[in-house]
Motif scaffolding. Structure first.
Motif, PDB file in Angstrom:
ATOM      1  N   GLY A 177       0.794  -1.220   0.000  1.00  0.00           N
ATOM      2  CA  GLY A 177       0.000   0.000   0.000  1.00  0.00           C
ATOM      3  C   GLY A 177       0.826   1.269   0.000  1.00  0.00           C
ATOM      4  O   GLY A 177       0.319   2.359   0.244  1.00  0.00           O
ATOM      5  N   LYS A 178       2.112   1.151  -0.315  1.00  0.00           N
ATOM      6  CA  LYS A 178       3.014   2.308  -0.320  1.00  0.00           C
ATOM      7  C   LYS A 178       3.205   2.913  -1.710  1.00  0.00           C
ATOM      8  O   LYS A 178       3.897   3.906  -1.857  1.00  0.00           O
ATOM      9  CB  LYS A 178       4.363   1.917   0.261  1.00  0.00           C
ATOM     10  N   ALA A 179       2.639   2.277  -2.723  1.00  0.00           N
ATOM     11  CA  ALA A 179       2.704   2.770  -4.100  1.00  0.00           C
ATOM     12  C   ALA A 179       1.367   2.449  -4.761  1.00  0.00           C
ATOM     13  O   ALA A 179       0.602   1.609  -4.280  1.00  0.00           O
ATOM     14  CB  ALA A 179       3.861   2.123  -4.864  1.00  0.00           C
ATOM     15  N   LYS A 180       1.095   3.117  -5.867  1.00  0.00           N
ATOM     16  CA  LYS A 180      -0.169   2.943  -6.577  1.00  0.00           C
ATOM     17  C   LYS A 180      -0.081   1.787  -7.567  1.00  0.00           C
ATOM     18  O   LYS A 180       0.994   1.449  -8.052  1.00  0.00           O
ATOM     19  CB  LYS A 180      -0.516   4.237  -7.319  1.00  0.00           C
ATOM     20  N   GLU A 181      -1.245   1.227  -7.879  1.00  0.00           N
ATOM     21  CA  GLU A 181      -1.310   0.149  -8.875  1.00  0.00           C
ATOM     22  C   GLU A 181      -0.684   0.587 -10.200  1.00  0.00           C
ATOM     23  O   GLU A 181       0.010  -0.183 -10.849  1.00  0.00           O
ATOM     24  CB  GLU A 181      -2.759  -0.289  -9.103  1.00  0.00           C
ATOM     25  N   GLU A 182      -0.915   1.818 -10.591  1.00  0.00           N
ATOM     26  CA  GLU A 182      -0.361   2.324 -11.848  1.00  0.00           C
ATOM     27  C   GLU A 182       1.166   2.312 -11.815  1.00  0.00           C
ATOM     28  O   GLU A 182       1.814   2.096 -12.840  1.00  0.00           O
ATOM     29  CB  GLU A 182      -0.891   3.721 -12.162  1.00  0.00           C
ATOM     30  N   ASP A 183       1.765   2.518 -10.639  1.00  0.00           N
ATOM     31  CA  ASP A 183       3.221   2.436 -10.499  1.00  0.00           C
ATOM     32  C   ASP A 183       3.701   1.021 -10.807  1.00  0.00           C
ATOM     33  O   ASP A 183       4.736   0.825 -11.446  1.00  0.00           O
ATOM     34  CB  ASP A 183       3.669   2.847  -9.099  1.00  0.00           C
ATOM     35  N   GLY A 184       2.940   0.036 -10.353  1.00  0.00           N
ATOM     36  CA  GLY A 184       3.282  -1.362 -10.635  1.00  0.00           C
ATOM     37  C   GLY A 184       3.191  -1.672 -12.113  1.00  0.00           C
ATOM     38  O   GLY A 184       4.055  -2.347 -12.686  1.00  0.00           O
ATOM     39  N   ARG A 185       2.164  -1.155 -12.754  1.00  0.00           N
ATOM     40  CA  ARG A 185       1.989  -1.359 -14.202  1.00  0.00           C
ATOM     41  C   ARG A 185       3.144  -0.732 -14.970  1.00  0.00           C
ATOM     42  O   ARG A 185       3.718  -1.343 -15.878  1.00  0.00           O
ATOM     43  CB  ARG A 185       0.652  -0.766 -14.648  1.00  0.00           C
ATOM     44  N   LYS A 186       3.505   0.490 -14.595  1.00  0.00           N
ATOM     45  CA  LYS A 186       4.617   1.173 -15.250  1.00  0.00           C
ATOM     46  C   LYS A 186       5.935   0.430 -15.028  1.00  0.00           C
ATOM     47  O   LYS A 186       6.770   0.360 -15.936  1.00  0.00           O
ATOM     48  CB  LYS A 186       4.732   2.608 -14.742  1.00  0.00           C
ATOM     49  N   ALA A 187       6.119  -0.127 -13.836  1.00  0.00           N
ATOM     50  CA  ALA A 187       7.346  -0.879 -13.544  1.00  0.00           C
ATOM     51  C   ALA A 187       7.437  -2.126 -14.422  1.00  0.00           C
ATOM     52  O   ALA A 187       8.516  -2.463 -14.925  1.00  0.00           O
ATOM     53  CB  ALA A 187       7.393  -1.259 -12.064  1.00  0.00           C
ATOM     54  N   LEU A 188       6.314  -2.806 -14.622  1.00  0.00           N
ATOM     55  CA  LEU A 188       6.302  -3.986 -15.502  1.00  0.00           C
ATOM     56  C   LEU A 188       6.650  -3.589 -16.929  1.00  0.00           C
ATOM     57  O   LEU A 188       7.461  -4.252 -17.588  1.00  0.00           O
ATOM     58  CB  LEU A 188       4.936  -4.668 -15.462  1.00  0.00           C
ATOM     59  N   ILE A 189       6.066  -2.505 -17.411  1.00  0.00           N
ATOM     60  CA  ILE A 189       6.338  -2.040 -18.773  1.00  0.00           C
ATOM     61  C   ILE A 189       7.811  -1.656 -18.923  1.00  0.00           C
ATOM     62  O   ILE A 189       8.449  -1.983 -19.930  1.00  0.00           O
ATOM     63  CB  ILE A 189       5.391  -0.885 -19.144  1.00  0.00           C
ATOM     64  N   SER A 190       8.377  -0.996 -17.922  1.00  0.00           N
ATOM     65  CA  SER A 190       9.802  -0.629 -17.969  1.00  0.00           C
ATOM     66  C   SER A 190      10.686  -1.868 -18.009  1.00  0.00           C
ATOM     67  O   SER A 190      11.665  -1.926 -18.763  1.00  0.00           O
ATOM     68  CB  SER A 190      10.174   0.220 -16.753  1.00  0.00           C
ATOM     69  N   ALA A 191      10.339  -2.866 -17.199  1.00  0.00           N
ATOM     70  CA  ALA A 191      11.121  -4.108 -17.181  1.00  0.00           C
ATOM     71  C   ALA A 191      11.030  -4.816 -18.532  1.00  0.00           C
ATOM     72  O   ALA A 191      12.031  -5.336 -19.036  1.00  0.00           O
ATOM     73  CB  ALA A 191      10.641  -5.021 -16.055  1.00  0.00           C
ATOM     74  N   ALA A 192       9.835  -4.832 -19.115  1.00  0.00           N
ATOM     75  CA  ALA A 192       9.666  -5.475 -20.422  1.00  0.00           C
ATOM     76  C   ALA A 192      10.477  -4.758 -21.495  1.00  0.00           C
ATOM     77  O   ALA A 192      11.150  -5.406 -22.311  1.00  0.00           O
ATOM     78  CB  ALA A 192       8.178  -5.503 -20.800  1.00  0.00           C
ATOM     79  N   THR A 193      10.454  -3.444 -21.470  1.00  0.00           N
ATOM     80  CA  THR A 193      11.204  -2.671 -22.440  1.00  0.00           C
ATOM     81  C   THR A 193      12.700  -2.968 -22.304  1.00  0.00           C
ATOM     82  O   THR A 193      13.387  -3.208 -23.298  1.00  0.00           O
ATOM     83  CB  THR A 193      10.941  -1.160 -22.246  1.00  0.00           C
ATOM     84  N   ALA A 194      13.205  -2.959 -21.077  1.00  0.00           N
ATOM     85  CA  ALA A 194      14.631  -3.199 -20.838  1.00  0.00           C
ATOM     86  C   ALA A 194      15.056  -4.609 -21.226  1.00  0.00           C
ATOM     87  O   ALA A 194      16.182  -4.812 -21.700  1.00  0.00           O
ATOM     88  CB  ALA A 194      14.967  -2.935 -19.363  1.00  0.00           C
ATOM     89  N   ALA A 195      14.155  -5.579 -21.040  1.00  0.00           N
ATOM     90  CA  ALA A 195      14.492  -6.985 -21.349  1.00  0.00           C
ATOM     91  C   ALA A 195      14.232  -7.342 -22.807  1.00  0.00           C
ATOM     92  O   ALA A 195      14.539  -8.450 -23.231  1.00  0.00           O
ATOM     93  CB  ALA A 195      13.702  -7.910 -20.433  1.00  0.00           C
ATOM     94  N   GLY A 196      13.663  -6.423 -23.564  1.00  0.00           N
ATOM     95  CA  GLY A 196      13.346  -6.718 -24.960  1.00  0.00           C
ATOM     96  C   GLY A 196      12.148  -7.628 -25.120  1.00  0.00           C
ATOM     97  O   GLY A 196      11.980  -8.285 -26.152  1.00  0.00           O
ATOM     98  N   VAL A 197      11.294  -7.680 -24.108  1.00  0.00           N
ATOM     99  CA  VAL A 197      10.078  -8.480 -24.171  1.00  0.00           C
ATOM    100  C   VAL A 197       9.016  -7.674 -24.912  1.00  0.00           C
ATOM    101  O   VAL A 197       8.726  -6.535 -24.539  1.00  0.00           O
ATOM    102  CB  VAL A 197       9.566  -8.841 -22.742  1.00  0.00           C
ATOM    103  N   LYS A 198       8.460  -8.254 -25.944  1.00  0.00           N
ATOM    104  CA  LYS A 198       7.409  -7.571 -26.693  1.00  0.00           C
ATOM    105  C   LYS A 198       6.136  -7.584 -25.858  1.00  0.00           C
ATOM    106  O   LYS A 198       5.821  -8.579 -25.210  1.00  0.00           O
ATOM    107  CB  LYS A 198       7.173  -8.247 -28.030  1.00  0.00           C
ATOM    108  N   PHE A 199       5.430  -6.473 -25.886  1.00  0.00           N
ATOM    109  CA  PHE A 199       4.204  -6.368 -25.088  1.00  0.00           C
ATOM    110  C   PHE A 199       3.202  -5.456 -25.770  1.00  0.00           C
ATOM    111  O   PHE A 199       3.558  -4.645 -26.629  1.00  0.00           O
ATOM    112  CB  PHE A 199       4.522  -5.855 -23.677  1.00  0.00           C
ATOM    113  N   THR A 200       1.963  -5.601 -25.350  1.00  0.00           N
ATOM    114  CA  THR A 200       0.889  -4.707 -25.739  1.00  0.00           C
ATOM    115  C   THR A 200       0.323  -4.136 -24.437  1.00  0.00           C
ATOM    116  O   THR A 200       0.001  -4.885 -23.524  1.00  0.00           O
ATOM    117  CB  THR A 200      -0.219  -5.451 -26.500  1.00  0.00           C
ATOM    118  N   ALA A 201       0.256  -2.819 -24.365  1.00  0.00           N
ATOM    119  CA  ALA A 201      -0.228  -2.188 -23.128  1.00  0.00           C
ATOM    120  C   ALA A 201      -1.360  -1.232 -23.413  1.00  0.00           C
ATOM    121  O   ALA A 201      -1.513  -0.724 -24.474  1.00  0.00           O
ATOM    122  CB  ALA A 201       0.920  -1.447 -22.446  1.00  0.00           C
TER     123      ALA A 201
END
Length: 82
Positions: A58-82
Motif C-alpha cells: 500500500g506504499k505505491a499505486k497500482e499504476e506504479d506497478g503497471r509502469k514498472a512492468l512495462i519498464s522491465a519489459a522494455t529493458a528486457a526486450g520483451v514484446k508487449f501490448t499495453a
C-alpha cells in the motif's frame, strides 16, 4: 489484495510454451516477473519487483506497478501490448 488494472499488459511469448501472458494486476505482474521472465537477474527487474512489493504494502499505486512492468519489459526486450 491487488486490484485489477483497467488496461492489462500482454507479454508476448514469455509463457512456459511460448504463449502470451496477460497481466492485469500488480500481483500478476510479480508472478510474471518471478515465474516467466526471460532474465534471471537485472537491475530493472529488481527495481520492478521492489515497486510491486511497495504496491502490495500500500506504499505505491497500482499504476506504479503497471509502469514498472512495462519498464522491465522494455529493458528486457520483451514484446508487449499495453
Amino acid at each position: 489484495m491487488s486490484k485489477t488494472w483497467s488496461k492489462p499488459v500482454i507479454l508476448h511469448g514469455i509463457g512456459e510454451e511460448g504463449e502470451d501472458v496477460v497481466v492485469d494486476s500488480s500481483l500478476g505482474a510479480s508472478w510474471a516477473l518471478i515465474e516467466d521472465w526471460p532474465e534471471e537477474e537485472s537491475e530493472v527487474l529488481d527495481k520492478a519487483l521492489l515497486v510491486l512489493g511497495a504496491v502490495a504494502q500500500g506504499k505505491a499505486k497500482e499504476e506504479d506497478g503497471r509502469k514498472a512492468l512495462i519498464s522491465a519489459a522494455t529493458a528486457a526486450g520483451v514484446k508487449f501490448t499495453a
